[in-house]
Every structure is written in C-alpha cells, then in structure tokens.
Design an enzyme around this catalytic site. Structure first.
Site, PDB file in Angstrom:
ATOM      1  N   TYR A 102       3.849   5.167  11.737  1.00  9.71           N
ATOM      2  CA  TYR A 102       4.133   3.768  12.058  1.00  9.71           C
ATOM      3  C   TYR A 102       4.996   3.009  11.046  1.00  9.71           C
ATOM      4  O   TYR A 102       5.282   1.846  11.239  1.00  9.71           O
ATOM      5  CB  TYR A 102       2.820   3.011  12.293  1.00  9.71           C
ATOM      6  CG  TYR A 102       1.819   3.160  11.150  1.00  9.71           C
ATOM      7  CD1 TYR A 102       1.964   2.427   9.986  1.00  9.71           C
ATOM      8  CD2 TYR A 102       0.749   4.045  11.255  1.00  9.71           C
ATOM      9  CE1 TYR A 102       1.065   2.571   8.940  1.00  9.71           C
ATOM     10  CE2 TYR A 102      -0.159   4.202  10.213  1.00  9.71           C
ATOM     11  CZ  TYR A 102       0.007   3.467   9.063  1.00  9.71           C
ATOM     12  OH  TYR A 102      -0.879   3.614   8.034  1.00  9.71           O
TER      13      TYR A 102
ATOM     14  N   HIS B 249      -3.409   4.525   4.689  1.00 13.54           N
ATOM     15  CA  HIS B 249      -4.489   3.534   4.714  1.00 13.54           C
ATOM     16  C   HIS B 249      -5.755   4.119   4.081  1.00 13.54           C
ATOM     17  O   HIS B 249      -6.346   3.564   3.176  1.00 13.54           O
ATOM     18  CB  HIS B 249      -4.769   3.104   6.146  1.00 13.54           C
ATOM     19  CG  HIS B 249      -6.062   2.375   6.293  1.00 13.54           C
ATOM     20  ND1 HIS B 249      -6.253   1.123   5.764  1.00 13.54           N
ATOM     21  CD2 HIS B 249      -7.231   2.731   6.858  1.00 13.54           C
ATOM     22  CE1 HIS B 249      -7.505   0.737   6.006  1.00 13.54           C
ATOM     23  NE2 HIS B 249      -8.108   1.691   6.665  1.00 13.54           N
TER      24      HIS B 249
ATOM     25  N   ARG C 198       0.861  -1.180   0.000  1.00 13.92           N
ATOM     26  CA  ARG C 198       0.000   0.000   0.000  1.00 13.92           C
ATOM     27  C   ARG C 198       0.898   1.231   0.000  1.00 13.92           C
ATOM     28  O   ARG C 198       1.520   1.534   1.015  1.00 13.92           O
ATOM     29  CB  ARG C 198      -0.857  -0.043   1.276  1.00 13.92           C
ATOM     30  CG  ARG C 198      -1.975   0.972   1.337  1.00 13.92           C
ATOM     31  CD  ARG C 198      -2.525   1.057   2.763  1.00 13.92           C
ATOM     32  NE  ARG C 198      -1.718   1.971   3.556  1.00 13.92           N
ATOM     33  CZ  ARG C 198      -1.512   1.856   4.860  1.00 13.92           C
ATOM     34  NH1 ARG C 198      -2.029   0.869   5.555  1.00 13.92           N
ATOM     35  NH2 ARG C 198      -0.766   2.743   5.500  1.00 13.92           N
TER      36      ARG C 198
HETATM   37  C1  LIG Z   1     -14.692  -5.471  11.021  1.00 17.17           C
HETATM   38  C2  LIG Z   1     -13.940  -4.217  10.861  1.00 17.17           C
HETATM   39  N1  LIG Z   1     -13.098  -3.838  11.835  1.00 17.17           N
HETATM   40  C3  LIG Z   1     -12.395  -2.707  11.713  1.00 17.17           C
HETATM   41  C4  LIG Z   1     -12.526  -1.933  10.609  1.00 17.17           C
HETATM   42  C5  LIG Z   1     -11.720  -0.664  10.462  1.00 17.17           C
HETATM   43  N2  LIG Z   1     -10.704  -0.915   9.421  1.00 17.17           N
HETATM   44  C6  LIG Z   1     -10.936  -0.545   8.167  1.00 17.17           C
HETATM   45  S1  LIG Z   1      -9.747  -1.094   7.156  1.00 17.17           S
HETATM   46  C7  LIG Z   1      -8.878  -1.795   8.403  1.00 17.17           C
HETATM   47  C8  LIG Z   1      -7.608  -2.515   8.095  1.00 17.17           C
HETATM   48  C9  LIG Z   1      -7.793  -3.553   7.054  1.00 17.17           C
HETATM   49  O1  LIG Z   1      -6.584  -4.096   6.681  1.00 17.17           O
HETATM   50  P1  LIG Z   1      -6.467  -5.153   5.516  1.00 17.17           P
HETATM   51  O2  LIG Z   1      -7.456  -6.236   5.697  1.00 17.17           O
HETATM   52  O3  LIG Z   1      -5.043  -5.541   5.431  1.00 17.17           O
HETATM   53  O4  LIG Z   1      -6.916  -4.357   4.210  1.00 17.17           O
HETATM   54  P2  LIG Z   1      -6.261  -3.040   3.591  1.00 17.17           P
HETATM   55  O5  LIG Z   1      -6.972  -1.892   4.216  1.00 17.17           O
HETATM   56  O6  LIG Z   1      -4.814  -3.051   3.883  1.00 17.17           O
HETATM   57  O7  LIG Z   1      -6.565  -3.125   2.150  1.00 17.17           O
HETATM   58  C10 LIG Z   1      -9.538  -1.605   9.608  1.00 17.17           C
HETATM   59  C11 LIG Z   1      -9.043  -2.079  10.904  1.00 17.17           C
HETATM   60  C12 LIG Z   1     -13.435  -2.350   9.624  1.00 17.17           C
HETATM   61  N3  LIG Z   1     -13.658  -1.633   8.519  1.00 17.17           N
HETATM   62  N4  LIG Z   1     -14.119  -3.497   9.775  1.00 17.17           N
END
Ligand SMILES: Cc1ncc(C[n+]2csc(CCOP(=O)(O)OP(=O)(O)O)c2C)c(N)n1
Ligand SMILES: [Mg+2]
Lengths: 352, 324
Positions: free
Chosen positions: A270, A261, A257
C-alpha cells in the site's frame, strides 16, 4: 453569511534540519554535551532493541511486534522531557519510551513474547501497561492528570498514540475533558503517516492533526518528530505549562513509520518505495549524528562505543529474556480480583 | 466444487453477494487495498472499487453506527472489525439501535447489516485479539448471531446473513481460518439461520459446540476410538437457536456435554443447559456438564492453551457424564 476564517496554519516547529544544522538557535534548548550524547545513545539503544525484536520475531521467539524505527526522536526526545514523577501512558509502539524510563528490556521482550509478567513493576516507572485497543488509553491519562491535580501533586500525565487513534471517540472525549477541566495532561500524537494501510490523508479531512486542539480550546504544537531537539523542547514546555496549572497541550510529532505496521504486515502492498526512501533521508539518528560531528562531540571511536554498548545491553536483555522460567499456568487466576471469589477458587482447584 | 479454506469461502461469498446485489458494501479498517488483516477481503477492492470496499477511519463505533444509518437508508453494509476485543464499544450501537430500530420505528425501518468478527483464541495473538464474546451479542434483542465452524457452512451462512433483513453478528472462528479445507460449491447457496447440524449421529451422549470448538470436539471424540456412540451437534446459529435439534437429540441420548471457549459464568452454554432443563429434564440420565474457559481475562499466548478447552477436558466431561 458571516465571514469566518477557518483555515489555520500550524507551522512545523524545527530546530535541527535534515542536514544536521541548527536552523533555530533562539529555541535551541540549553543542553550540555552529555545531555546530547544521552539522547543519541538512547536513540541508538532503542533502534538496536527494535532490530533485535524483529529478528527474534522472525525466529519465532516473539509474537507480533510493532517496530518503532523512524520514531526514535519522537520517543526519546519526549521521554527525557518528562520527570520521573510524571505518568507515562503508552500505546503499543512506545518501546523507546519504556526503555528511556528504565523499564527492563528483557521484560519488554517477555511481554511481546506473550508473557504478561513483562508488564510487571510498572509502578516503578509510573507507567500504564501497553494499550493495544487503539486510542483507549487516552482518557486514562486525562483521569490520571486530573487526579494529580485534585490531589495537589506536581505530576503531569503524558499519553502517546498514533494518527489513526485520533479518529476514535476516545481521543475526542479525552481531549475535550482535558480542556474543560484544564488538567495537566500532554497528548503526544506520533503521526507516522500510516495506520496500517490507511494513510493520514484518508484518516481525517483535517489539514493537520494538531488543529483539532483548537476545536477543544487547548494548546497545540506541530513539531518535526524526527528532530530530537525540537521534540524535547516542545514536550518540555508543554509539561511545564501543565505542571504550572496552565492546562493541556496536544503535540503532533510529524514522523514516519519506517518498517511494517507490525511483523504481520507488508507495507509494499500500500505504499511506495519512493516514499519510504524519502523518509530515510530524514533519519532522526543520522541527523543528530551529523550535528554532533559538526560540534566535535562525535567521532568514529565514540560511534563504535555507542553501538557496541547498545548491542551488549540488548544481548544481555535477550539472554535474560530467554532464560526466564515459563509462567505457571496458575498465573491465569492471579490478579483477577483482590481476593479470589469462590467461583474462580473452584475453577482453579478443578484446573489443578 | 473446489477445496478451500474458511478465508477463501468467505471471500467468495462476499464477492458473489456483491456481484448479485449492488447495495452490498464492505466497510472496515484496511479492508481495501490491503485486503483486511486476515486477507478475507483480498481482491475485492480491485474488483469493486473505493465506493463499495471502503477503508474507514479507525473507529469501530463510527463503522457500526454509520452502517446502521446506511442500512436504514437502503444499503446492505457488511462491516468488519479486525479483532473481537475491539468490537466491545460497538455494543452500545448494537444494543440501543441496530437491535431496536425496527421496534423504535414501529416496523417502518429495519437494519440489514452484517458485522463480521474474527473470533476466539488459539492463534498466539496479542492481548485483546483472542476473546470469545458470543454471550454479549446473543443477549441483545433484535440481533441474530451466527457462528460458522468451517468453510462450507461459513459460505452458506454468510450468504443468508447478508440477505437477512435484520442485523447479524457473524463470528468467524479465526483459528480455523486456514486450518482446514473443505469442498465448497462455486455456486451460491444459503444455510438457514435457525438450523443446527447433526454432524455425527449417536445414541449414548450428545456433545454440543459451535465455532472453533467444533474442531476441538471432533478431535477429542476421535481419541475415544468409538468407545461411546456420540452425537455431535454444531449449532451454526446461536440466535435464534435451533432448539428442536438440541432437544430431540438430548431426549434420544439422555446425556449431554456442552463445550464453550468463553468464560464459564453466564456463557452461552448456560443458556443451552437451561433450555435442556426446560424441555428435556425428564429424559436426562445425568446432569449436563459444561466444558468452558475460566472466569478470568483471556490469558496471553504463553498460557492460552491452558485456558482453551482441549481434548483432555472434553473427554473427562464425557466420562463424567457417562459414568454417572
Ligand atoms: C480499537 C482498535 N481497532 C483496531 C485495532 C487494530 N489496529 C492495531 S494498530 C492499528 C492502526 C493504528 O494506527 P495509528 O493510530 O496511526 O498508530 P500506529 O500503529 O501507526 O503507531 C489498527 C487498526 C486496534 N488495535 N484497536
Ligand atoms: Mg500511525
């Protein structure tokens, strides 16, 4: 004590290396020059769309937005390996896949501006709406794939999710069902190394994400997610396996990425500049460009044409998005039920 | 006394409770180095380290269920979920275990954990980030549900929640996080988990609200420019409910409006009205009115302000009751 060898090494599957050279001619898919150009043009389009989204967000015209930069090869390579009749089940970062499948870009902007109408017409691309609760969409894809199997359809379901999502029960339950019932589902994990501020290493003690496939008795492939040829090949093979009744596959696209985020995040808190710099060298678009140049299918004129064309398409989409009439407040009562129950009918009248 | 916002007040309460009691640990997604998505835990990882400010894997069910185990075994986990919409899978563990471990173990075990949830809409957030779910939690036997409305009460209520021997769901009004500042004492203080606050005394009508709706109610009533003598009650804790404060007030005024952000049907407001009917029906001069969200999924930001109760709707309900 029995002696079990539980160390499993998955080799990173690569076709095009960082210098844009083919390092694996045997597996290089048969692609016409026009196919390769299409990959390049879609990747550029996804990036221009994304850059513009970040700009629109800064100007307050979009809400929180999750950038896909760095993941263009994972998204475009996989998207074009699917057939039109296949299902696409996204998380929130798959704007590139939406674009490749033909969802209008102005509608994507509309959705990310907080207007639900941006998720209209998904039936024409066999797509589910953006899923924000992480991982929650994974079992839906399994159900769709299973229904396709039971209904005798040829269609496969492809579901996208991140590295963080693999910590959720939804992932494990979904993959397990897929294994038990041998459904035609392809699990595409874009391991972009971070789940907001939590690194991949802190997400799971497993060496790789793909090795979880073994535990569920399904096929698994680890692929260089910044190599569009490798992603295309691996996904196409998995889709064809699924289509021919040979079961599901978990694919780990090893990628990065490049941006925050979301626009609400600040990665400098971080992760290191060096790390980001290192991944910049692996840029999926640059890599393909180098290859195309060496093959004589890229020159400055073509480059200019591709970017100009992408910018034109995106500004047209922006213009369309900005000229759309605001939604009617009454829309909130729409599509809650097939037929509105009297309670809500009354609330709707009160509202008017 | 320092003027601080709700984020700072909660941060201070967490810090002081962690300094005071080494069994208090924070668990959640991105609560460590990143300081949480709302920056509520900022600086705490730097002070207390990895073993007390814990970045968990991305798994809400994992967080709450592991915290239940930790709480049984002597820790005081303060867990965080990033947004209300993601707390729903936790209901299984809250209902089946957190709320009934005391019962299931014949009183031998208890579960002193806190679940902090940024709650409600109004900040133009993405889908599933703006839900009002208090009814789901207040309906679970064995759980306490706390709903602060501002920095001062948030601090005292969080301290009490952490010290409480039973599981507490702590609903933080996210639209208030940085919206107001109040004088908040540096030293620790508790606000009991069964006391509502009469924010403003009045004799014509009682208006009851909690969490983020408090601010909206106060602003609405200001617009009436003293037209009626209005008593405002801030519930602070939803379960156990301070029924005495509610009943005494309604008996005095004989009129009442309840304001909730959640969808109408089976909302917490219905419980309040049932309680009023049971205990103060004969004092009522008019049917109690409720101002609520609608029975529809929380709209995306383009329409959320049409959904969330506002001054116009609140004052219309007040007029309806007053002119009955
Ligand atoms: C169930 C849930 N918990 C927390 C969040 C908040 N949140 C949004 S994205 C994220 C991280 C997701 O990481 P990853 O699965 O690696 O996907 P990326 O964003 O890196 O594409 C979090 C904690 C959420 N959207 N859904
Ligand atoms: Mg990730």
């Amino acid at each position: 004590m029995p002696k079990n060898d539980i160390r499993i090494n998955f080799e990173l599957f690569q076709i095009l290396n960082e210098d844009g050279r083919i390092v694996n001619t045997r597996d290089m898919p048969q692609l016409k020059n026009d196919d390769i150009k299409r990959m390049y043009e879609l990747m550029v389009l996804a990036r221009v769309f994304d850059d513009t989204a970040l700009k629109l967000q800064r100007e307050g015209r979009l809400l929180t937005y999750a950038s896909l930069q760095g993941q263009e090869a994972s998204q475009i390579g996989s998207a074009i390996a699917l057939q039109k009749e296949d299902w696409f089940v996204p998380s929130y970062r798959e704007n590139g896949v939406f674009i490749a499948r033909g969802h209008p870009m102005d509608m994507l902007y509309q959705y990310w501006a907080g207007d639900e109408r941006g998720m209209d017409k998904l039936d024409s691309i066999n797509g589910l709406p953006v899923a924000i609760p992480v991982g929650s969409q994974i079992p839906h894809a399994v159900g769709i794939a299973w229904a396709n199997k039971l209904l005798g359809k040829r269609s496969v379901a492809a579901v996208y999710f991140g590295d963080g999502a693999t910590s959720k029960g939804d992932f494990h339950e979904g993959v397990n069902f897929a294994g038990v019932f041998q459904v035609p589902c392809v699990f595409i994990c874009q391991n972009n190394q971070w789940a907001i501020s939590v690194s991949r290493k802190k997400q799971t003690a497993s060496e790789t994400i793909v090795q979880k496939a073994i535990a569920y008795g399904i096929e698994g492939v680890l692929v260089d997610g910044n190599d569009v040829f490798a992603v295309f090949k691996v996904v196409r093979d998995a889709v064809e396996r699924a289509r021919s009744g040979k079961g599901p596959t978990l694919i780990e696209c090893y990628t990065y990425r490049m941006q925050n985020h979301t626009t609400a995040d600040d990665w400098k808190k971080y992760r290191s500049e060096e790390e980001v710099e290192r991944w910049k060298q692996k840029d999926p678009i640059e890599r393909l460009k180098k290859y195309m140049e060496s093959e004589g299918i890229w020159d400055e004129n073509y480059e200019k044409m591709v970017w100009d064309d992408a910018r034109t398409q995106v500004s047209e989409a922006t213009r369309k998005f900005e000229s759309v009439e605001p939604p009617s407040p009454l829309d909130m009562f729409k599509d809650v039920y097939g037929k509105l129950p009297p309670e809500i009918e009354e609330q709707r009248k009160d509202f008017e | 006394m320092t003027r601080m916002n709700l984020v700072q007040a909660i941060n201070l309460a967490l810090k002081q409770e962690m300094e005071r009691d080494s069994t208090v640990v924070l668990m959640g997604e991105d609560v460590g180095k990143d300081g949480g998505v709302f920056r509520v835990t900022e600086g705490l990882w730097q002070q207390f380290g990895d073993s007390r400010v814990i970045d968990t894997p991305l798994a809400e069910v994992g967080i709450i269920s592991v915290a239940i185990g930790m709480a049984i075994a002597g820790m005081k986990p303060v867990t965080e979920v990033q947004f209300d919409g993601f707390s729903l899978p936790m209901l299984d563990q809250l209902y089946n275990h957190a709320g009934r471990m005391r019962k299931r173990s014949q009183g031998k075990y208890h579960v002193p954990l806190v679940l902090r949830i940024p709650h409600g809409g109004g900040i133009r957030a993405l889908e599933h980030h703006s839900e009002s779910l208090e009814t789901f939690f207040t309906h679970i036997p064995g759980i306490k549900v706390v709903a602060p409305s501002g920095p001062y009460n948030a601090k005292g209520l969080l301290v009490s929640s952490i010290r409480d021997p039973d599981p507490v769901v702590f609903l933080e009004p996210k639209r208030v996080y940085r919206a107001i500042k109040e004088e908040v004492p540096e030293e620790e203080y508790e606000i009991p988990l069964n006391k509502a606050e009469v924010v403003q005394e009045g004799s014509d009508i009682t208006v009851i609200a909690w969490g983020a709706m408090q601010k909206i109610v106060r602003e609405a009533i200001e617009q009436l420019n003293g037209k009626y003598s209005i008593e405002i009650i801030d519930l602070l804790t939803l379960y156990p409910l301070d029924r005495n404060t509610v009943i005494d007030s309604v008996k005095k005024t004989g009129r009442c409006v309840v304001v909730q952000e959640a969808p109408r049907t089976c909302g917490y407001g219905a419980e309040l009205i049932a309680t009023i009917n049971e205990k103060a029906l004969l004092s009522l001069e008019a049917p109690v009115q409720r101002v609520t969200g609608y029975d529809v999924p929380m709209p995306l930001p383009k329409l959320e302000n049409y959904y969330i109760p506002d001054a116009t709707r609140i004052n219309k309900a007040i007029e309806t009751v007053m002119s009955f």
